[in-house]
Structures are given as structure tokens and as C-alpha cells.
Design an enzyme around this catalytic site. Structure first.
Site, short mmCIF file in Angstrom:
data_model
loop_
_atom_site.label_atom_id
_atom_site.label_comp_id
_atom_site.label_asym_id
_atom_site.label_seq_id
_atom_site.Cartn_x
_atom_site.Cartn_y
_atom_site.Cartn_z
N MET A 135 78.74 91.57 8.77
CA MET A 135 78.28 90.86 7.59
C MET A 135 78.76 89.40 7.61
SD MET A 135 79.23 92.10 3.82
CE MET A 135 78.82 91.13 2.40
N GLN A 167 76.62 87.48 9.94
CA GLN A 167 75.30 87.17 9.36
C GLN A 167 75.43 86.05 8.32
OE1 GLN A 167 72.25 88.00 9.99
NE2 GLN A 167 71.30 87.13 8.17
N GLU A 168 76.53 86.06 7.58
CA GLU A 168 76.71 85.04 6.54
C GLU A 168 76.96 83.65 7.11
OE1 GLU A 168 76.32 85.01 3.40
OE2 GLU A 168 76.14 87.12 2.89
N SER A 169 77.87 83.55 8.06
CA SER A 169 78.33 82.22 8.46
C SER A 169 78.55 82.05 9.95
CB SER A 169 79.67 81.94 7.76
OG SER A 169 80.66 82.82 8.30
N TYR A 172 68.18 90.34 6.18
CA TYR A 172 69.64 90.24 6.12
C TYR A 172 70.29 91.59 6.45
CZ TYR A 172 74.17 89.60 3.65
OH TYR A 172 75.50 89.56 3.31
#
Ligand code: GLU
Length: 480
Positions: free
Chosen positions: A307, A310-312, A437
Site C-alpha cells: 500500500m 502504491q501511495e508514494s 488502486y
């Protein structure tokens, strides 16, 4: 005298015939035997598309399906894991196994020796090559190259057919000890030029082997089905077909397809390569933070790491134009609710993001079973809890099941269309982004799990196995 013996013979024949009828009627059918002894033996193979073990124990597409079939019969499942495809069929022949459930393709040749139940999956066979080398688009590009396939597989059969009917100059090698993951690895490292695999296997494994791609398709629309021995007694086969025609089984198949293949295809070649590179460069720095957050909220740390990527892309100073910041991309409001004073501090961001995710999971409640509950929590993290709930209501109105991610995932993108969102509570949302996402995170997560397993497997590999391997290779020469 003659009449007497004729009479005697007739009497004897009648007795024998009666006895035969009596024994035939008392001998239980195959299905009855299975039910009476209380177990069914299913032979499979150890692969990502069939059966494997993960942290939760035994799993896999075929394993789950076989378990349901055993439950359907009301018997215990006994699983035999064969070392090769040849052994799978051998076990059917000798009666060691009742059914083979192993991603087996129904080839004409096999149908002469075995019976197949109703097919449950359609695949094609694709040639795999190393990216950066010439992509094979025509059959004529195959001869003269080093190509290995699994011995006794449907691929071996396809190549034999191709050689016999279209391309006599084709030659290749076969080994019973090499399976699809070994072969993709060998193509990736350049040890061999090509291999042939099933399209579903390729899709599943692509993210782990970003340097391989597909060239020409050698056969289309092949059916995969469970195999049974060729016997006059078809009771077990009929019951298997009955199982496959049940509504519940069809639902389970849809569910299995979603869980095993539904999230594939989002991670492209460039994305997969970058991810693997970053994993070796950056992940170690943040791993302890992911681990302690995971422990606190009962997540798998690799899911939180996926996660964060995927976020940053694991960048603690990431900033988006919408004002979210940090490794887990928290909004200012969420950060202050969670007691995160510095969003750019990696540890705080991971702690806060994980806590927020855990909160969403709690809010969803236990009527959503895992893993769907986690996938929906992730979607809510991305698009907002209100929009997720709108999508779940929409799912229900449209006849779907709001507790299944595979149904909700179809409704989420509709929230960007006015005719769907105008009657919802929270209105417009970029629902397709939330779906992408979640799919990306699942893919990254799979890769992280795989990496760990590979590291263990490599450590256990012995050179002895390599010696055996070269001995078991068969070369199939050209016909010309
Ligand atoms: N579908 C293949 C077969 O039936 C097995 C999978 C593989 O070896 O790629 O032989």
C-alpha cells in the site's frame, strides 16, 4: 446322453449368468465406493495456478475447488501432490488417485486414455521470450532456437502437432523436472530462448518475471478440466459433472477467478521492473515500521508495504496536488485525527495510515468476509468511505452482492457517471481509480510474498538437483 449334457450345460450357464447378475448388482459403483470409504483422492501439482501453501496453509485454485467437491460428496479430501505431469496421469491409471485437478488441458491424445469432466477454464498456449530480444511473431522463427517445455505437458503435444503438420524443422527439449516457474526463470536469465506456457499461468506470473513477454500464440481456446480414469463405470464422472453444473459451483468459479486472476493486468512491464528495483533499494529502510504497524492491527506487513508503495513509491516526502502528503499520503485532517504531528516522518505516516486502514476495516464490519473486507477497506482509503458505501448500495440495487469485492468493483467506476451518482448520498467519485488502486496493491503484495518465498527456495536449492536435471532432458529433433 447328449440331451442330458446339453441340459446340464444350459443349467450351468443359467447359474453362471444368475451369479454374474447378482455380483454385478451388489458390487458398488465408483461413486458409492468413494462415499463408503469416506474420502476422495485428488492428484494435483504444486504451482501458483493449482495448489500451494501460504501462511494460511494449503490453498490454490484447484485445491479450493477440490475441497468443495469433497464437501459436496460429504467425504474427506485426500490430496496427492505429483512431481510431474506424467505422474499425475500415472496415478489415475494405477487407481492411486480418483481424479486429477491440476490445470490440465484436454488434448485429443489424452482423451483417448482418460475422461474429462465439464471444462471450467479456457486458455491459450503462448510462446514466451526474453524482452529486449526479437519477439517471435511467426512459427518460422522457432526452429534453431533453444526451447524447453515440460515433458508430457499439453505444450509438448502442441509442439509435436505443429512439427507433424506445419513445421518439420521444429525441434525442442523436454524435461519432467521443469515446471512453468523454472522455465520462465530460464527464459528471463537467457539460459533458453523460448518456452511455451498456458496464458493463465503467464498472466499470474508476469509480475514476478518482468523481463519476459509473449510472442506467437500456438493454440487458442483450449479447455481445462478435471481428468478421471477411462473406466466403464461413469458414476464418479457423472457426479463431477453434476457438481460443475451446480449454481454454487459456478459462483465459486467466478469467485476463484476474481481472487486468483481478477487483479492481474494492471501492473505493466515498466511498473513491475521499477517495483522490483525499489524493493531491493528502499524497502529495508521502512520494513520495521510496516512490521510493527502490521502487528498492532493484525495486517500482513507486506500488504501495508504494498500500500505504501502504491501511495508514494515509498517516498516519505511525497506530496500531491490535492494536499495529501507523506509515505502513506495522509490528508491534514486525517493526520491530526490520528495524532500524526509530522506527515513527512515515515514512521508516523506508516503508523497513522495503518491505523486509518484498520479503522475502515472495523467500520465495514464482519458481514464482509476476508479478503474482501481488506480490499474494500483499501478502496475506502483511496476514494473515501462514503463513496464506497454508495457503491455497495448501488451494487445491491443492481442485483449484486454488496459484501463481495468482485461485485462492488464493478459498481465503483459507475460513480463517475451522472445517471448513477445523481441518486447517491455522496455523489460523483473517480471510482475506477479506487479499483485500479486496490488491484495494484494486490499485485505488489503478491510480488512481495513471492520474493520472500523465492529467497527461501533459493537458499534450499542444491547442486545435486541441477545434475539430475540435465540427465532428465529429452531432445526432440526436427523431422527433416
Ligand atoms: N496445461 C498444462 C497441461 O495440461 C499444464 C500446465 C503447464 O505445464 O504449463 O499439461
Amino acid at each position: 446322453m447328449l440331451r442330458k449334457s446339453v441340459k446340464l450345460l444350459t443349467l450351468l450357464a443359467t447359474i453362471v449368468a444368475c451369479l454374474a447378475t447378482v455380483t454385478a448388482s451388489v458390487r458398488p459403483s465408483k461413486l458409492e465406493t468413494v462415499k463408503m470409504r469416506g474420502y476422495i483422492t485428488v492428484v494435483t501439482r504444486n504451482s501458483p495456478t493449482t495448489y500451494f501453501e501460504d501462511r494460511g496453509g494449503k490453498t490454490g485454485y484447484e485445491y479450493e475447488l477440490a475441497q468443495s467437491f469433497a464437501d459436496y460428496l460429504g467425504v474427506e479430501l485426500r490430496l496427492n501432490v505429483a512431481d510431474s505431469i506424467g505422474e499425475i496421469y500415472q496415478q489415475l491409471e494405477t487407481g492411486e488417485a480418483d481424479i486429477a485437478a491440476a490445470g490440465l488441458t484436454q488434448t485429443d491424445e489424452r482423451q483417448r486414455w482418460f475422461r474429462y469432466a465439464t471444462p471450467y477454464q479456457t486458455v491459450s498456449e503462448v510462446v514466451v521470450y526474453k524482452r529486449g530480444t526479437r519477439k517471435p511473431r511467426e512459427l518460422s522463427e522457432l526452429p534453431g532456437k533453444m526451447m524447453i517445455v515440460t515433458a508430457n505437458s499439453s505444450h509438448s503435444w502442441t509442439l509435436r502437432q505443429t512439427q507433424a503438420t506445419e513445421l518439420p524443422s521444429l525441434s525442442w527439449s523436454e524435461s519432467a523436472d521443469l515446471d512453468v516457474t523454472d522455465l520462465l526463470h530460464m527464459v528471463e536469465t537467457g539460459e533458453i530462448d523460448f518456452t511455451l506456457v498456458d496464458s493463465n499461468e503467464f498472466r499470474l506470473l508476469q509480475a514476478y518475471f518482468p523481463n519476459v513477454g509473449t510472442g506467437i500464440t500456438l493454440s487458442h481456446e483450449e479447455s481445462q478440466a478435471w481428468a478421471l480414469p477411462m473406466s466403464a463405470d461413469q458414476s464418479l464422472l457423472e457426479q463431477t459433472n453434476q457438481f460443475f453444473s451446480e449454481r454454487r459451483t459456478r459462483q465459486q468459479l467466478a469467485n476463484l477467478n476474481e481472487r486468483y486472476y481478477g487483479h492481474l493486468g494492471e501492473l505493466d512491464y515498466v511498473g513491475a521492473k521499477r517495483f522490483l528495483r525499489q524493493t531491493s533499494r528502499k524497502l529495508d529502510d521502512y520494513k520495521p515500521y510496516f512490521q510493527s504497524a502490521a502487528e498492532k492491527h493484525s495486517f500482513d506487513w507486506r500488504l501495508l508495504a504494498a500500500m505504501g508503495y502504491q501511495e508514494s513509491h515509498w517516498n516519505p516526502t511525497a506530496t500531491s496536488f490535492t494536499g495529501v502528503r507523506g509515505l502513506m499520503m495522509l490528508t491534514l485532517g486525517t493526520a491530526s485525527d490520528l495524532g500524526v504531528s509530522d506527515r513527512l516522518d515515515a514512521e508516523q505516516s506508516i503508523r497513522g495510515g495503518s491505523e486509518y486502514l484498520a479503522g475502515l476495516r472495523r467500520r465495514l464490519g464482519s458481514q464482509v468476509a476476508e479478503p474482501d473486507r481488506t480490499w474494500m477497506s483499501l478502496a475506502a482509503y483511496n476514494v473515501g468511505y462514503g463513496h464506497l458505501q454508495d457503491a455497495r448500495r448501488l451494487t445491491y440495487e443492481m442485483g449484486g452482492n454488496p459484501n463481495l469485492w468482485r461485485d462492488v468493483k464493478d459498481s465503483l467506476p459507475l460513480l463517475s457517471q451522472r445517471r448513477y451518482h445523481k441518486n447517491t448520498r455522496h455523489g460523483y467519485a473517480r471510482g475506477h481509480e479506487a479499483v485500479d488502486y486496490v488491484q495494484n496493491i494486490r499485485r505488489y503484495y503478491d510480488v512481495l510474498v513471492w520474493n520472500e518465498e523465492q529467497a527461501t527456495a533459493v537458499a534450499e536449492q542444491s547442486t545435486e538437483a541441477e545434475v539430475q536435471l540435465s540427465q532428465s532432458m529429452t531432445v526432440i529433433p526436427p523431422l527433416l
